[in-house]
Design a protein around this motif. Structure first.
Motif, short mmCIF file in Angstrom:
data_model
loop_
_atom_site.label_atom_id
_atom_site.label_comp_id
_atom_site.label_asym_id
_atom_site.label_seq_id
_atom_site.Cartn_x
_atom_site.Cartn_y
_atom_site.Cartn_z
N GLY A 59 0.79 -1.22 0.00
CA GLY A 59 0.00 0.00 0.00
C GLY A 59 0.82 1.27 0.00
O GLY A 59 0.27 2.35 -0.21
N LEU A 60 2.13 1.15 0.22
CA LEU A 60 3.01 2.32 0.22
C LEU A 60 3.80 2.46 -1.07
O LEU A 60 4.72 3.27 -1.16
N THR A 61 3.46 1.65 -2.07
CA THR A 61 4.21 1.69 -3.33
C THR A 61 4.22 3.08 -3.94
O THR A 61 5.27 3.59 -4.35
N GLY A 62 3.06 3.71 -4.03
CA GLY A 62 2.99 5.04 -4.60
C GLY A 62 3.77 6.07 -3.81
O GLY A 62 4.43 6.94 -4.38
N THR A 63 3.73 5.96 -2.48
CA THR A 63 4.44 6.90 -1.62
C THR A 63 5.95 6.78 -1.80
O THR A 63 6.67 7.77 -1.92
N VAL A 64 6.45 5.55 -1.83
CA VAL A 64 7.89 5.32 -1.89
C VAL A 64 8.43 5.52 -3.31
O VAL A 64 9.46 6.16 -3.51
N ASN A 65 7.74 4.96 -4.29
CA ASN A 65 8.28 4.94 -5.64
C ASN A 65 7.65 5.94 -6.60
O ASN A 65 8.09 6.07 -7.73
N GLY A 66 6.58 6.61 -6.15
CA GLY A 66 5.98 7.63 -7.01
C GLY A 66 5.22 7.06 -8.19
O GLY A 66 4.89 7.78 -9.14
N ASN A 67 4.96 5.77 -8.17
CA ASN A 67 4.19 5.13 -9.23
C ASN A 67 3.54 3.89 -8.68
O ASN A 67 3.83 3.47 -7.55
N MET A 68 2.68 3.27 -9.48
CA MET A 68 1.98 2.06 -9.05
C MET A 68 2.08 1.03 -10.16
O MET A 68 1.22 0.95 -11.05
N PHE A 69 3.15 0.24 -10.15
CA PHE A 69 3.32 -0.83 -11.13
C PHE A 69 3.47 -2.14 -10.38
O PHE A 69 4.35 -2.28 -9.52
N PHE A 70 2.63 -3.11 -10.73
CA PHE A 70 2.60 -4.37 -10.00
C PHE A 70 2.77 -5.56 -10.94
O PHE A 70 2.74 -5.42 -12.15
N LEU A 71 2.94 -6.72 -10.35
CA LEU A 71 3.24 -8.00 -11.00
C LEU A 71 4.70 -8.03 -11.45
O LEU A 71 5.44 -7.05 -11.29
#
Length: 536
Positions: free
Chosen positions: A480-492
């Motif tokens: 849930g912190l992916t966007g906060t830490v990396n500034g984007n939301m890319f999964f898999l």
């Protein structure tokens, strides 16, 4: 044994009606998750007909009967979604970071290491961020880069100790790579794979990974190209989600064509948090969830990847990497030094990295070995510090655990069957090299096993016991912190999913039923499930 079985009966009676989803989840967990039940031991030991490798016990030997009962009780899936579970906030155990949420949320040291160990952690962090340079160089402790490479520093791939991103827009490809491999083509090669001497076979010219960068005087191997096609999916209620299906190729090959048998597998760099805790999950607890023949008939198999252990020379359980191909953090770091940066270590003494015999110009380049520092470019002290750093990146604390929508989403996560692969909880080993990681209740939401995810996610590349359509269940803590830490939301594994909902909708194979339940749920329940994931 009688006392343990009595405990099980009491646990079953406490779970509610036989038809309730929570009871079904608990029953599945009891069947698949208790390593002392003989039938489960037999399943875990089968491993596609092979005996359990020496050193991989089928039951935990570090626990007294009293401790075992406590572990069973605390790791049993909950049936109460009206409130948070005890200790749920601290998803990384006592080492959980309680720092304020920021871009540095994945870069904090474990909260329960000593003051002296914090100093060691910071030295490791400096080496993790260190830019290596080509040889020869006046900075003799930093040369040895490449000659072919993907990046100059570990941190440049694991952005802010988080996940990478696919190459799009102005982003480069250095946090997503193309693995190159082919299957065995002779009896001799098949025998090597069967003995687990190798995981697969590299491309004869380009090796095991495409490297787009090179030191001065040498050309890179080529550039990854990604083309997307949009596919529409209609969910219950009529809302439409667009999924992007990627296709991969290589442009500007520098040393001739790829072998026609070589497969391309994109790999996004994963987050670094909690690795030391994963390393201390008892192998028996992971193997106990394996059901390679689907004996319980739930459509979920789960297989371990049994791999060679570079430290002992024997066989052991793979638990790191997208296909569970690596058994330890130290080996993972050594492989990354060699394959991504071109730096040799005692564990992988490859002074020219992934250069092959066909790349003669690469092998003619100088390396960075300094005899006064030892026979490799990154000697044992460097590996000790980088390994310690990687073992002690803290898992951040949960957020909003008592929020009504989060609790409703957690219930959906359980009832849709997501925990069949994303096992919520484990308790680490009693005896660990560092007591900070001993006997910790952790919440990684992964079983660390291989699952067939269907043709949509298949890369066609076998890695050890993993087939071309199998992937290790990735841990969900911190997602849930992916966007906060990396500034984007890319999964898999290849970043194709731009939202958590897209990631779920890509699930096929063993994940198809859970995916279909998500797609058929009403919007409120889908939103609640995503809200729960965002709280991890």
């Amino acid at each position: 044994m009688r006392r343990r079985l009595d405990f099980l009966r009491r646990s079953l009676r406490a779970e509610g009606s036989p038809s309730s989803p929570s009871r079904k989840s608990s029953l599945a967990w009891l069947v698949r998750g208790l390593s002392f039940i003989p039938a489960v031991v037999a399943t875990a030991s089968a491993l596609a007909g092979d005996p359990l490798p020496a050193g991989l016990a089928a039951a935990r030997s570090d626990l007294t009967p009293k401790d075992l009962a406590r572990v069973i009780a605390v790791t049993r899936p909950t049936a109460d979604f009206s409130k948070p579970e005890p200790f749920e906030l601290m998803q990384g155990g006592a080492g959980t970071s309680r720092k304020d949420v920021s871009r540095d949320a994945f870069s904090q040291p474990s909260a329960n290491i000593t003051f002296e160990e914090e100093g060691t952690f910071r030295l490791g962090n400096a080496l993790f961020r260190k830019n290596w340079v080509s040889s020869p160089s006046s900075t003799q402790a930093s040369d040895g880069l490449g000659p072919l490479f993907n990046e100059r520093a570990c941190q440049n791939c694991h952005l802010k100790d988080g996940r990478g991103r696919p190459p799009e827009g102005g982003a480069g490809t250095t946090s997503m790579f193309l693995r190159l491999a082919r299957d065995a083509s002779s009896e001799e090669e098949r025998a090597e794979l069967a003995a687990r001497k190798l995981l697969n076979f590299p491309d004869p010219v380009y090796g095991s990974q495409l490297q787009g960068l090179a030191v001065p005087g040498l050309k890179g191997e080529g550039r990854m190209q990604v083309d997307y096609q949009e596919e529409k999916v209609t969910l219950a209620g009529g809302s439409v989600v667009s999924l992007r299906k990627p296709g991969y190729s290589v442009d500007g090959l520098g040393y001739g064509p790829l072998d026609p048998r070589t497969t391309l597998s994109p790999r996004l760099t994963p987050p670094m948090i909690g690795l030391g805790l994963i390393e201390q999950i008892a192998p028996a607890d992971i193997l106990a969830h394996a059901d390679p023949d689907d004996r319980d008939g739930d459509g979920i198999s789960g297989r371990p990847n049994i791999v060679g252990d570079g430290a002992s020379g024997g066989l052991t359980l793979g638990r790191f990497g997208w296909k569970a191909e690596t058994p330890s953090i130290r080996e993972q770091a050594a492989d990354a030094f060699a394959g991504d940066i071109g730096i040799s270590t005692p564990e992988a003494p490859k002074h020219w990295g992934d250069c092959t015999a066909a790349e003669k110009a690469c092998l003619a380049m100088p390396n960075g070995v300094q005899q006064r520092l030892g026979p490799v470019e990154a000697p044992p002290p460097v590996m000790d510090l980088v390994t310690f750093y990687s073992q002690n990146l803290a898992v951040p604390a949960r957020r909003d655990i008592d929020d009504r929508q989060v609790l409703a989403g957690k219930k959906q996560f359980y009832e849709m069957g997501c925990i069949s692969c994303h096992t919520p909880k484990f308790v680490t080993l009693r005896g660990t090299p560092n007591k900070a990681r001993a006997f910790q209740l952790i919440w990684p939401y992964s079983d660390f096993l291989l699952h067939d995810m269907g043709p949509g996610l298949a890369d066609g590349q076998a890695v050890g016991d993993a087939t071309g359509s199998e992937w290790r269940t990735p841990p969900l803590w911190g997602i849930g912190l992916t966007g906060t830490v990396n500034g984007n939301m890319f999964f898999l594994h290849d970043g194709r999913a731009r939202t958590l909902a897209e990631a779920i909708l890509w699930h096929g194979g063993e994940g198809q039923k859970a995916r279909n339940r998500f797609a058929a749920a009403d919007a409120a329940n889908r939103d609640a499930l995503v809200k729960f994931l965002e709280s991890l």
